[in-house]
Design a protein around this motif. Structure first.
Motif, mmCIF file in Angstrom:
data_model
loop_
_atom_site.group_PDB
_atom_site.id
_atom_site.type_symbol
_atom_site.label_atom_id
_atom_site.label_comp_id
_atom_site.label_asym_id
_atom_site.label_seq_id
_atom_site.Cartn_x
_atom_site.Cartn_y
_atom_site.Cartn_z
ATOM 1 N N PHE A 22 10.420 -24.881 46.341
ATOM 2 C CA PHE A 22 10.463 -23.470 46.711
ATOM 3 C C PHE A 22 9.068 -22.933 46.413
ATOM 4 C CE2 PHE A 22 11.401 -19.027 45.082
ATOM 5 C CZ PHE A 22 11.451 -18.466 46.352
ATOM 6 N N ARG A 45 22.264 -26.562 34.893
ATOM 7 C CA ARG A 45 22.841 -27.835 34.450
ATOM 8 C C ARG A 45 24.219 -27.589 33.819
ATOM 9 N NH1 ARG A 45 19.262 -30.549 30.382
ATOM 10 N NH2 ARG A 45 17.633 -29.511 31.591
ATOM 11 N N TYR A 94 14.050 -20.949 28.455
ATOM 12 C CA TYR A 94 15.206 -20.912 29.345
ATOM 13 C C TYR A 94 16.228 -21.974 28.986
ATOM 14 C CZ TYR A 94 12.337 -17.905 32.266
ATOM 15 O OH TYR A 94 11.568 -16.888 32.725
ATOM 16 N N GLN A 95 17.468 -21.548 28.826
ATOM 17 C CA GLN A 95 18.570 -22.493 28.656
ATOM 18 C C GLN A 95 18.927 -23.031 30.042
ATOM 19 O OE1 GLN A 95 19.765 -23.506 25.846
ATOM 20 N NE2 GLN A 95 19.032 -21.974 24.389
ATOM 21 N N HIS A 113 26.787 -16.023 44.144
ATOM 22 C CA HIS A 113 27.267 -15.974 42.760
ATOM 23 C C HIS A 113 26.070 -16.228 41.851
ATOM 24 C CE1 HIS A 113 27.214 -20.423 41.940
ATOM 25 N NE2 HIS A 113 27.040 -20.393 43.247
ATOM 26 N N GLY A 114 26.206 -15.819 40.590
ATOM 27 C CA GLY A 114 25.123 -16.039 39.633
ATOM 28 C C GLY A 114 25.678 -16.003 38.225
ATOM 29 N N TYR A 115 24.833 -16.264 37.269
ATOM 30 C CA TYR A 115 25.264 -16.358 35.872
ATOM 31 C C TYR A 115 24.612 -15.248 35.075
ATOM 32 C CZ TYR A 115 26.831 -20.609 37.886
ATOM 33 O OH TYR A 115 27.467 -21.478 38.729
ATOM 34 N N ARG A 116 25.401 -14.547 34.285
ATOM 35 C CA ARG A 116 24.873 -13.419 33.504
ATOM 36 C C ARG A 116 24.817 -13.731 32.017
ATOM 37 N NH1 ARG A 116 21.686 -12.060 36.353
ATOM 38 N NH2 ARG A 116 21.037 -11.255 34.362
ATOM 39 N N LEU A 166 12.274 -10.349 42.527
ATOM 40 C CA LEU A 166 11.548 -11.567 42.907
ATOM 41 C C LEU A 166 10.176 -11.255 43.490
ATOM 42 C CD1 LEU A 166 11.545 -14.635 43.411
ATOM 43 C CD2 LEU A 166 12.832 -14.236 45.508
ATOM 44 N N ILE A 174 19.442 -23.168 44.648
ATOM 45 C CA ILE A 174 20.547 -22.384 44.094
ATOM 46 C C ILE A 174 21.812 -23.239 44.196
ATOM 47 C CG2 ILE A 174 21.753 -20.169 44.229
ATOM 48 C CD1 ILE A 174 19.536 -19.245 46.158
ATOM 49 N N VAL A 184 7.038 -20.295 45.647
ATOM 50 C CA VAL A 184 7.194 -18.917 45.160
ATOM 51 C C VAL A 184 6.031 -18.045 45.632
ATOM 52 C CG1 VAL A 184 7.548 -17.491 43.119
ATOM 53 C CG2 VAL A 184 8.304 -19.843 43.105
ATOM 54 N N ASP A 226 12.788 -29.928 49.008
ATOM 55 C CA ASP A 226 12.382 -30.396 47.688
ATOM 56 C C ASP A 226 11.485 -29.418 46.939
ATOM 57 O OD1 ASP A 226 10.302 -30.568 49.370
ATOM 58 O OD2 ASP A 226 9.721 -32.628 48.859
ATOM 59 N N PRO A 276 20.531 -16.046 30.676
ATOM 60 C CA PRO A 276 19.657 -16.839 31.554
ATOM 61 C C PRO A 276 18.210 -16.373 31.549
ATOM 62 C CG PRO A 276 21.202 -15.488 32.845
ATOM 63 C CD PRO A 276 21.620 -15.383 31.418
ATOM 64 N N HIS A 320 17.744 -7.696 43.846
ATOM 65 C CA HIS A 320 17.293 -9.058 43.526
ATOM 66 C C HIS A 320 15.956 -9.369 44.196
ATOM 67 C CE1 HIS A 320 20.836 -10.042 41.280
ATOM 68 N NE2 HIS A 320 21.650 -9.938 42.317
ATOM 69 N N ALA A 370 23.416 -28.492 43.723
ATOM 70 C CA ALA A 370 22.370 -27.624 44.278
ATOM 71 C C ALA A 370 22.389 -27.650 45.798
ATOM 72 C CB ALA A 370 21.002 -28.065 43.775
#
Ligand code: B12
Length: 236
Positions: free
Chosen positions: A182, A108, A103-104, A133-136, A231, A123, A184, A180, A98, A227, A118
């Motif tokens: 975030f 999606r 970025y892939q 949870h998240g994707y590694r 950020l 998230i 940052v 609608d 990720p 985390h 979402a």
């Protein structure tokens, strides 16, 4: 057991000691819309890999302490690459991460693979795990490997549909989250203040914590801090 189930079980067993889990297959029939594999073909199948609550935190911390030279400036990304890259090499799959630009579209893919949607925070929310949870990484495969075995991902209830109070949107002390967008910059500015350092930076994102779904999977304190540091504004 089909070839695909066997491979899934093999990958799950290889990931388990690292606190990572297979998180479902995204399917791209004929390769349409699939990412490019190392051999130049388009993937027809992508297996997402991720953490479930704090499952990866202890194995990651142990690796980081044992291998400070490999951990580097982006230790979680480097750990993910060490663990998932070795599995990919062993089974001839292409690994995706990720954090790697370009970025892939992991979110999606996760929507396709796990039927997730979402949350107002952007998230993806899981009916059992909530926002914890998240994707590694992900493993991509060519069509011929599992031809004929594909079926579509699950359809799941969306926890936010029945939520009228939307505590996640009200909880951000920096006013950085809205349904609608975030903001940052506003988030990072607040994180750099005394209130931000003592609050969100130390205890984790208040907006994420305000969601009641999957509260039993809330990340441990060290992971929350990790985390937020990633950020927040750079130190100094
Ligand atoms: C760049 C990035 C950021 C940036 C900007 C994020 C932003 N909101 O604009 C920053 C650094 C600020 C960031 C912060 C965070 N991120 Co981020 N981030 C990414 C990253 C690396 C790329 C996103 C991207 O551009 N994808 C490219 C597009 C083409 O992919 P896509 O899947 O098609 O895009 C979907 C999403 O982008 C989504 N989307 C994007 N913005 C928004 C906003 C709203 C309101 C909604 C509804 C949807 C939405 O719409 C698309 C759906 O088709 C992804 C990893 C990845 N490769 O996807 C993680 C990722 C999205 N982040 C993630 C997380 C957890 C966070 C943080 C909570 C981390 C933290 N420190 O606490 C915060 C807060 C995020 C927030 N509230 O938006 C997770 C989300 C996991 C999940 N359960 O969904 C991801 C997938 C990383 C991971 N390893 O798992 N992030």
């Amino acid at each position: 057991m089909s070839g695909l189930s066997r491979l899934h079980a093999e990958i799950a067993a290889a990931l388990a000691p690292h606190g990572l889990h297979p998180r479902g297959f995204a399917r791209f029939p004929g390769g349409a819309g699939g990412p490019l594999l190392d051999d130049g073909r388009s993937a027809c199948l992508v297996l997402l890999i991720g953490n479930v609550g704090g499952s990866m935190w202890r194995p990651f911390c142990d690796w980081r302490a044992a291998e400070p030279g490999r951990a580097g400036a982006n230790p979680l990304d480097n750990w993910s690459k060490a663990v998932i890259g070795a599995i990919a090499a062993g089974i001839g799959a292409t690994a995706f991460y990720p954090s790697d630009p370009p970025y892939q579209p992991f979110q999606r893919w996760a929507m396709l693979a796990e039927g997730l949607k979402a949350s107002p925070l952007g998230i993806l929310i899981h009916p059992a795990l909530g926002l914890w949870h998240g994707y590694r990484g992900a493993l991509g495969f060519a069509e011929h490997v599992f031809e004929g075995e594909a079926s579509s991902g699950p359809s799941r209830p969306h926890p936010c549909d029945g939520c009228t109070d939307r505590p996640c949107l009200a909880a951000c002390p920096a006013g950085a989250v809205a349904a609608d967008r975030f903001d940052v910059a506003a988030c990072r500015k607040f994180l750099a203040s005394d209130a931000g350092r003592e609050g969100c930076m130390d205890k984790g994102c208040h907006a994420r914590a305000a969601c009641p779904v999957g509260s039993g999977f809330r990340y441990p304190e060290g992971q929350l801090r990790f985390h937020m540091e990633a950020l927040g504004p750079p130190p100094g």
